[in-house]
Design a protein around this motif. Structure first.
Motif, mmCIF file in Angstrom:
data_model
loop_
_atom_site.group_PDB
_atom_site.id
_atom_site.type_symbol
_atom_site.label_atom_id
_atom_site.label_comp_id
_atom_site.label_asym_id
_atom_site.label_seq_id
_atom_site.Cartn_x
_atom_site.Cartn_y
_atom_site.Cartn_z
ATOM 1 N N UNK A 155 -38.498 -6.238 16.557
ATOM 2 C CA UNK A 155 -37.146 -5.986 15.799
ATOM 3 C C UNK A 155 -36.267 -5.222 16.766
ATOM 4 N N UNK A 156 -35.032 -5.293 16.704
ATOM 5 C CA UNK A 156 -34.336 -4.318 17.436
ATOM 6 C C UNK A 156 -33.189 -4.060 16.847
ATOM 7 N N UNK A 157 -32.296 -3.006 17.382
ATOM 8 C CA UNK A 157 -30.913 -2.392 17.028
ATOM 9 C C UNK A 157 -30.104 -3.146 18.231
ATOM 10 N N UNK A 159 -26.164 -25.436 16.904
ATOM 11 C CA UNK A 159 -26.180 -25.915 18.100
ATOM 12 C C UNK A 159 -26.840 -27.410 17.814
ATOM 13 N N UNK A 160 -27.754 -27.791 17.073
ATOM 14 C CA UNK A 160 -28.246 -29.118 16.921
ATOM 15 C C UNK A 160 -28.116 -29.841 15.542
ATOM 16 N N UNK A 161 -27.432 -28.987 14.784
ATOM 17 C CA UNK A 161 -27.023 -29.666 13.438
ATOM 18 C C UNK A 161 -28.414 -30.004 12.397
ATOM 19 N N UNK A 162 -29.424 -29.764 12.750
ATOM 20 C CA UNK A 162 -30.387 -29.689 11.827
ATOM 21 C C UNK A 162 -30.657 -28.528 10.785
ATOM 22 N N UNK A 163 -31.326 -28.847 9.890
ATOM 23 C CA UNK A 163 -31.571 -27.665 8.888
ATOM 24 C C UNK A 163 -31.937 -26.311 9.517
ATOM 25 N N UNK A 164 -31.111 -25.233 8.921
ATOM 26 C CA UNK A 164 -31.578 -23.928 9.338
ATOM 27 C C UNK A 164 -31.566 -23.237 8.192
ATOM 28 N N UNK A 165 -32.656 -21.960 8.310
ATOM 29 C CA UNK A 165 -32.875 -21.227 7.332
ATOM 30 C C UNK A 165 -32.089 -19.918 7.320
ATOM 31 N N UNK A 166 -31.949 -19.245 8.474
ATOM 32 C CA UNK A 166 -31.313 -17.930 8.804
ATOM 33 C C UNK A 166 -30.124 -17.958 9.726
ATOM 34 N N UNK A 167 -29.283 -17.064 9.588
ATOM 35 C CA UNK A 167 -28.373 -16.958 10.597
ATOM 36 C C UNK A 167 -28.895 -15.846 11.674
ATOM 37 N N UNK A 168 -28.288 -15.926 12.958
ATOM 38 C CA UNK A 168 -28.537 -15.141 13.927
ATOM 39 C C UNK A 168 -27.070 -14.989 14.736
ATOM 40 N N UNK A 176 -29.332 -12.668 19.623
ATOM 41 C CA UNK A 176 -29.457 -11.112 19.595
ATOM 42 C C UNK A 176 -30.613 -10.662 18.511
ATOM 43 N N UNK A 177 -30.075 -11.134 17.337
ATOM 44 C CA UNK A 177 -31.128 -10.853 16.133
ATOM 45 C C UNK A 177 -30.920 -11.501 14.956
ATOM 46 N N UNK A 178 -31.716 -11.735 14.168
ATOM 47 C CA UNK A 178 -31.656 -12.110 12.951
ATOM 48 C C UNK A 178 -31.658 -11.078 11.939
ATOM 49 N N UNK A 179 -30.435 -10.767 11.192
ATOM 50 C CA UNK A 179 -30.554 -9.737 10.252
ATOM 51 C C UNK A 179 -31.754 -9.850 9.273
ATOM 52 N N UNK A 180 -32.063 -8.568 8.938
ATOM 53 C CA UNK A 180 -33.198 -8.546 7.697
ATOM 54 C C UNK A 180 -32.788 -8.972 6.525
ATOM 55 N N UNK A 229 -32.342 -6.130 13.360
ATOM 56 C CA UNK A 229 -32.613 -7.350 12.817
ATOM 57 C C UNK A 229 -33.763 -7.841 13.796
ATOM 58 N N UNK A 230 -34.338 -8.998 13.558
ATOM 59 C CA UNK A 230 -35.579 -9.745 14.322
ATOM 60 C C UNK A 230 -35.162 -10.506 15.309
ATOM 61 N N UNK A 231 -36.028 -10.304 16.284
ATOM 62 C CA UNK A 231 -35.810 -11.085 17.860
ATOM 63 C C UNK A 231 -36.341 -12.466 17.772
ATOM 64 N N UNK A 232 -35.838 -13.481 18.523
ATOM 65 C CA UNK A 232 -36.367 -14.653 18.382
ATOM 66 C C UNK A 232 -37.862 -14.561 19.081
ATOM 67 N N UNK A 233 -38.435 -15.758 19.141
ATOM 68 C CA UNK A 233 -39.922 -15.726 19.621
ATOM 69 C C UNK A 233 -39.727 -15.540 21.070
ATOM 70 N N UNK A 234 -38.743 -16.149 21.593
ATOM 71 C CA UNK A 234 -38.597 -16.054 23.170
ATOM 72 C C UNK A 234 -38.031 -14.607 23.452
ATOM 73 N N UNK A 235 -37.292 -13.912 22.678
ATOM 74 C CA UNK A 235 -36.832 -12.770 23.148
ATOM 75 C C UNK A 235 -37.691 -11.352 22.870
ATOM 76 N N UNK A 236 -38.894 -12.016 22.203
ATOM 77 C CA UNK A 236 -39.809 -10.850 21.647
ATOM 78 C C UNK A 236 -40.619 -9.995 22.781
#
Ligand SMILES: [Zn+2]
Length: 479
Positions: free
Chosen positions: A211-213, A464-473, A449-453, A196-203
């Motif tokens: 990206x990471x396994x 965490x905040x209840x706002x709109x989110x596009x992807x799962x992590x 950890x990662x957002x799956x491809x 999957x893909x790392x978050x901006x802070x974890x890249x």
């Protein structure tokens, strides 16, 4: 033998790991704090990992080269995020040959900068692209908290560095290498990683996208086991990697980098091992079969040893990595424990009775006791062993996959997430804001950890905040 037992995993997983690495003679502590000596058995495992990866790299058009250990300090400073990310971990040489150096040299923590500087020299035209180079080597990162294989001051790895004429090719390369790491982990190591893909802070420091396994260890912590980065034009701008395209216009190249290290040995240990010791996936095991002769009297010895040798030769001919444990100073029981500790996938016992009956006893490392034992005829030993090894490989992957799946929870709210990450991973929608990531880290010590491809179709609401989110992590505590 009771004194020699490993601390059970349930009692203290970390202690179990440390004892296992030392007692299985994979590695040892070096005189310099935080450094590691990889012992021959551990290195043989690493060589098999290298071979499996190297084959895949070459099949996809990559070639190997070697770049220097020392990098001028000014090179690192050319890419702002890169130097900020790495400066706390740098080892810097200021004296050489008894004289103070004009410019300090960094012992490479990674080689984007020095390779980038060479690429700027080698790349002039679109015809010079792509460049697909990998290097096998060692790097130094001055870590404060270390653990053998998982985090050491110096470690061994491969680092691939590629340059491309356009963004799309570089992005494709990034994902191709992630796919290769995934294929290697799953099919060679029987470690069911999640790509999957790392978050901006974890890249990676200096990357546009990392990206990471990610692998789940038996204590359910996540282990980042290999990474592949899309670097955009960040390094080509810093190092002036420019080329004339087909219409004679000067362009900056697009680059990637990707690496997998001796840390992966930690992933294998903590994915498969049990309270008796290591369990190695047959495809990577330095020794796939250990033959233990059972000698009751001196008269037995020659017939048993003859049979053992004959079987060893047949297995060697079939390409199976096998050895006879012919030590006379220790008992068969001692040998059983010893090879179990070292994780050899299959044991063959040969006693006088087996010689008479034309059979051998096999014992699988992945199934303890009687369940893993089978009496097989000597006639088709190579084929029988081959099938057994394949079955062990398959069952290790199945076991690890079902462990992983049963420890991933899709929580319905934040409280459930907090609960879930005490004993596993959470998989939930996240708005991808750093604020939410920070809150999560502070309150739970877990990280994204990662957002799956191929994420499930969104949108949803951030756990965490209840706002709109596009992807799962995936969210977990990690090594
Ligand atoms: Zn949020």
């Amino acid at each position: 033998m009771s004194d020699n037992k490993l601390t059970p995993r349930q009692t203290d997983f970390s202690d179990w790991y440390n004892q296992l690495v030392i007692r299985a003679e994979l590695a040892d502590y070096a005189p310099v704090r935080g450094c590691m000596v990889v012992r021959p058995y551990g290195w043989a495992l690493w060589e098999n990992i290298q071979q499996a990866l190297d084959k895949r790299f070459k099949e996809t058009g990559h070639v190997n080269a070697a770049f220097p250990l020392f990098i001028p300090m000014s090179f690192l400073e050319k890419e702002k995020e890169h130097v900020e990310g790495f400066s706390p971990e740098l080892a810097i040489v200021t004296i050489g040959g008894g004289e103070k150096l004009e410019e300090p040299l960094v012992v490479r923590p990674t080689s984007e900068t020095i390779i980038g500087s060479m690429y700027s020299k080698w790349i002039q035209s679109y015809r010079d692209l792509p460049i697909l180079i990998n290097q096998w080597g060692n790097v130094v990162r001055w870590e404060l908290r270390t653990k053998l294989f998982l985090r050491t001051l110096e470690f061994y790895w491969q680092e691939g560095h590629t340059a491309h004429a356009n963004e799309q090719e570089a992005r494709e390369e990034t994902l191709r290498m992630l796919q290769i790491y995934t294929d290697f982990a799953v099919n060679e190591a029987a470690v069911p990683v999640i790509p999957g893909i790392k978050s901006q802070s974890e890249k990676f420091a200096g990357a546009i996208m990392s990206t990471t396994i990610e692998a789940m260890m038996q204590d359910t912590r996540a282990l980042q086991s290999g990474t592949s980065h899309f670097l955009g034009q960040n390094f080509s701008k810093a190092f002036n990697i420019q080329f004339l395209d087909e219409s004679n216009t000067l362009q900056y190249a697009w680059t990637t980098s990707w690496g997998l290290s001796t840390r992966f040995i930690g992933a294998i240990i903590m994915t498969h091992g049990d309270d008796q010791g290591l369990i190695l996936p047959p495809r990577l095991a330095p020794l796939q079969v250990i033959i233990v002769p059972i000698l009751k009297t001196d008269q037995d010895a020659s017939a048993v040893m003859q049979t053992a040798l004959k079987i060893k030769m047949e297995l060697l001919d079939a390409g199976i990595r096998v050895k006879i444990d012919d030590r006379t100073e220790v008992t068969p029981g001692y040998k059983f424990n010893d090879w179990e500790l070292r994780g050899v996938p299959l044991r063959i016992e040969i006693g006088p009775k087996d010689v008479q009956q034309g059979t051998v006893m096999t014992a699988r490392r992945d199934k303890p006791g009687r369940e893993g034992k089978e009496n097989i005829p000597q006639g088709q030993i190579a084929e029988a062993v081959r099938l057994l090894l394949e079955d062990i490989q398959r069952s290790l992957l199945e076991r690890a996959t079902s462990f992983r799946n049963s420890h991933i929870v899709e929580p319905k709210d934040y409280d459930e997430l907090v609960q879930a990450i005490q004993t596993g991973w959470g998989f939930a929608y996240w708005c991808e804001s750093e604020a939410c990531e920070q809150k999560l880290k502070e309150e739970t010590k877990a990280t994204t950890r990662c957002i799956p491809l191929d994420p499930p179709s969104g949108p949803g609401t951030c756990i965490i905040c209840g706002k709109r989110a596009e992807r799962k992590v995936y969210i977990a505590k990690s090594y």
